[in-house]
Design an enzyme around this catalytic site. Structure first.
Site, PDB file in Angstrom:
ATOM      1  N   SER A  73    -119.067 -70.997 -47.087  1.00  0.00           N
ATOM      2  CA  SER A  73    -118.081 -71.735 -46.309  1.00  0.00           C
ATOM      3  C   SER A  73    -116.989 -72.322 -47.194  1.00  0.00           C
ATOM      4  O   SER A  73    -116.327 -71.570 -47.901  1.00  0.00           O
ATOM      5  CB  SER A  73    -118.807 -72.805 -45.501  1.00  0.00           C
ATOM      6  OG  SER A  73    -118.065 -73.085 -44.358  1.00  0.00           O
ATOM      7  N   HIS A 110    -123.604 -70.618 -38.374  1.00  0.00           N
ATOM      8  CA  HIS A 110    -122.907 -70.812 -39.638  1.00  0.00           C
ATOM      9  C   HIS A 110    -123.880 -71.414 -40.658  1.00  0.00           C
ATOM     10  O   HIS A 110    -124.307 -72.553 -40.509  1.00  0.00           O
ATOM     11  CB  HIS A 110    -121.765 -71.797 -39.358  1.00  0.00           C
ATOM     12  CG  HIS A 110    -120.946 -72.154 -40.547  1.00  0.00           C
ATOM     13  ND1 HIS A 110    -120.049 -71.279 -41.115  1.00  0.00           N
ATOM     14  CD2 HIS A 110    -120.858 -73.294 -41.269  1.00  0.00           C
ATOM     15  CE1 HIS A 110    -119.456 -71.866 -42.132  1.00  0.00           C
ATOM     16  NE2 HIS A 110    -119.937 -73.094 -42.251  1.00  0.00           N
TER      17      HIS A 110
HETATM   18  C1  GCU Z   1    -115.403 -76.751 -41.476  1.00  0.00           C
HETATM   19  C2  GCU Z   1    -114.100 -76.112 -41.881  1.00  0.00           C
HETATM   20  C3  GCU Z   1    -114.312 -74.707 -42.446  1.00  0.00           C
HETATM   21  C4  GCU Z   1    -115.349 -74.742 -43.519  1.00  0.00           C
HETATM   22  C5  GCU Z   1    -116.615 -75.381 -43.008  1.00  0.00           C
HETATM   23  C6  GCU Z   1    -117.726 -75.557 -44.042  1.00  0.00           C
HETATM   24  O1  GCU Z   1    -115.920 -76.093 -40.347  1.00  0.00           O
HETATM   25  O2  GCU Z   1    -113.252 -76.111 -40.769  1.00  0.00           O
HETATM   26  O3  GCU Z   1    -113.097 -74.200 -42.956  1.00  0.00           O
HETATM   27  O4  GCU Z   1    -115.580 -73.447 -44.017  1.00  0.00           O
HETATM   28  O5  GCU Z   1    -116.313 -76.679 -42.524  1.00  0.00           O
HETATM   29  O6  GCU Z   1    -117.449 -75.709 -45.222  1.00  0.00           O
HETATM   30  O7  GCU Z   1    -118.891 -75.560 -43.632  1.00  0.00           O
END
Ligand code: GCU
Length: 393
Positions: free
Chosen positions: A229, A371
């Site tokens: 992420s 996610h």
């Molecule tokens: C949020 C953000 C993302 C990122 C994520 C994370 O959702 O909007 O861009 O990748 O956090 O780091 O889990």
């Protein structure tokens, strides 16, 4: 007053609606910048022109418009290494490494967690995670075990496994992010193309790479950098710049990671810049709601890693990170791998859920679920590294 509140609510709703599209039919038409055409509109037909002209040009565009500069000078670096305990019933050994970097009287300390497999011929290849979650996820004592960093699985595959925490470089907070690497480079804060948090994390990965070059138990030519992420945005930026990383893994990295910005699907630039103003440089704010004005798109970031292998992933329920846009980014980087005679095995369309494509310089999977970074993902990364490092299992 009531009307004003209603109007405000409407504006917020409309802004939100524009900020997140999850409907494929509403993806606007777009044209990606040509990765193989120089800004002087010259076609890039050889590895040489790519390396000498187009690659440096693209790197600078990312630096100036998105991630900021990466200063490489410091006064000194010191590694404080101590042998820790034996863990995993003797299958691995903890080596404690404190990396201290000094510049102009200021200092940054990176706490590198490193576990080395026992009874394996040295030097060993290594996976290093840019950890953006809690430090307990990378517990070297193995009292706490987390799928986010399944050290047992990596060790039992014959690799060393390492991790460092993003907060050692730049706290992930808009008010305190400069409390780390940016204290060494305060001039960056004044520059519109200056380093910010994601750049600082990538800088940290390179200092860890510096250390690996000094540890004779580590094969510094076989370092896999992994990020999830926001950490995956950093792993990609790190590998794009620092060619010592042999393989890059960018897990669910989404917007301003592996996903194409121009699709405007899921998270958008305006949103990421608003929620996380400390991640990217000031210039990036100019592209809020103006994706098409960017001189780059994210396929070009992947292309900077060529010819080194890149594995990007998604999760089926993580539309925020635009799975299709991630796959298309890899696809659009294929031409650059082609210059190195490296053939990608990616199909024309995204594969089904849990159908990884691993035996390819550009690899991809979409995992069933949320996610996250899981044992399923890691298992595939190990296969990928085995394939490219020619380790037969
Ligand atoms: C949020 C953000 C993302 C990122 C994520 C994370 O959702 O909007 O861009 O990748 O956090 O780091 O889990």
């Amino acid at each position: 007053m009531k009307n004003l509140l209603l109007l405000l609510a409407l504006v917020v709703l409309l802004t939100e609606a524009r900020a997140q599209n999850y409907d494929e039919s509403k993806v606007p038409p777009y044209t990606l910048p040509d990765v193989l055409k120089t800004t002087g509109r010259k076609k890039v037909k050889s590895e040489k022109t790519w390396e000498n002209v187009r690659r440096p040009e693209i790197r600078k565009l990312f630096e100036d418009n998105i991630y900021g500069q990466t200063p490489t000078r410091y006064d000194s670096i010191r590694y404080v290494v101590s042998e820790g305990q034996s863990v995993m019933e003797g299958r691995a050994k903890h080596r404690e490494v404190l990396i201290e970097v000094f510049r102009q009287g200021k200092q940054v300390k990176i706490d590198l967690v490193l576990l080395l497999p026992s009874n394996v011929e040295r030097p060993v290849p290594v996976f290093v995670l840019i950890n953006n979650r809690g430090k307990e996820n990378t517990d070297p004592s193995r009292k706490i075990k987390s799928e986010f960093w399944p050290a047992e699985m990596v060790i039992d595959s014959g690799y060393a496994v390492a991790a460092f925490h993003v907060s050692d470089l730049a706290p992930d907070n808009k008010d305190t992010y400069s409390n780390g690497v940016l204290q060494l480079y305060p001039e960056q804060l004044a520059a519109d193309n200056g380093m910010r948090a994601i750049g600082a994390w990538a800088w940290g990965a390179s200092r860890v790479m510096d250390y690996f070059g000094t540890d004779t138990d580590i094969d510094a030519k076989k370092v896999v950098v992994v990020g999830h992420s926001r950490g995956g945005k950093a792993s990609l930026w790190a590998a794009a710049q620092d060619r010592r990383f042999a393989i890059c893994v960018t897990n669910c990295s989404g917007n301003t990671g592996a996903a194409l910005a121009r699709r405007q699907f899921g998270e958008r630039i305006s949103r990421i810049n608003t929620t996380f103003p400390h991640w990217f440089n000031n210039n990036y704010k100019k592209y809020n709601d103006r994706e098409n004005a960017l001189p780059v798109d994210q396929h070009m970031l992947i292309a900077l890693v060529a010819p080194r292998p890149v594995y990007a992933t998604n999760a089926s329920k993580d539309l925020w990170a635009d799975p299709k846009g991630t796959f298309l980014s890899l696809k659009n980087a294929e031409r650059v791998y082609g210059l190195y005679e490296m053939r990608s095995a990616l199909p024309a369309d995204p594969p089904g859920i849990n159908e990884p494509i691993i035996r390819s310089p550009l690899a991809y999977h979409i995992r069933e679920g949320e996610h996250n970074l899981t044992a399923y993902d890691w298992g595939n990364f190990i296969h990928f590294a085995n394939y490219h490092f020619k380790i037969s299992k």
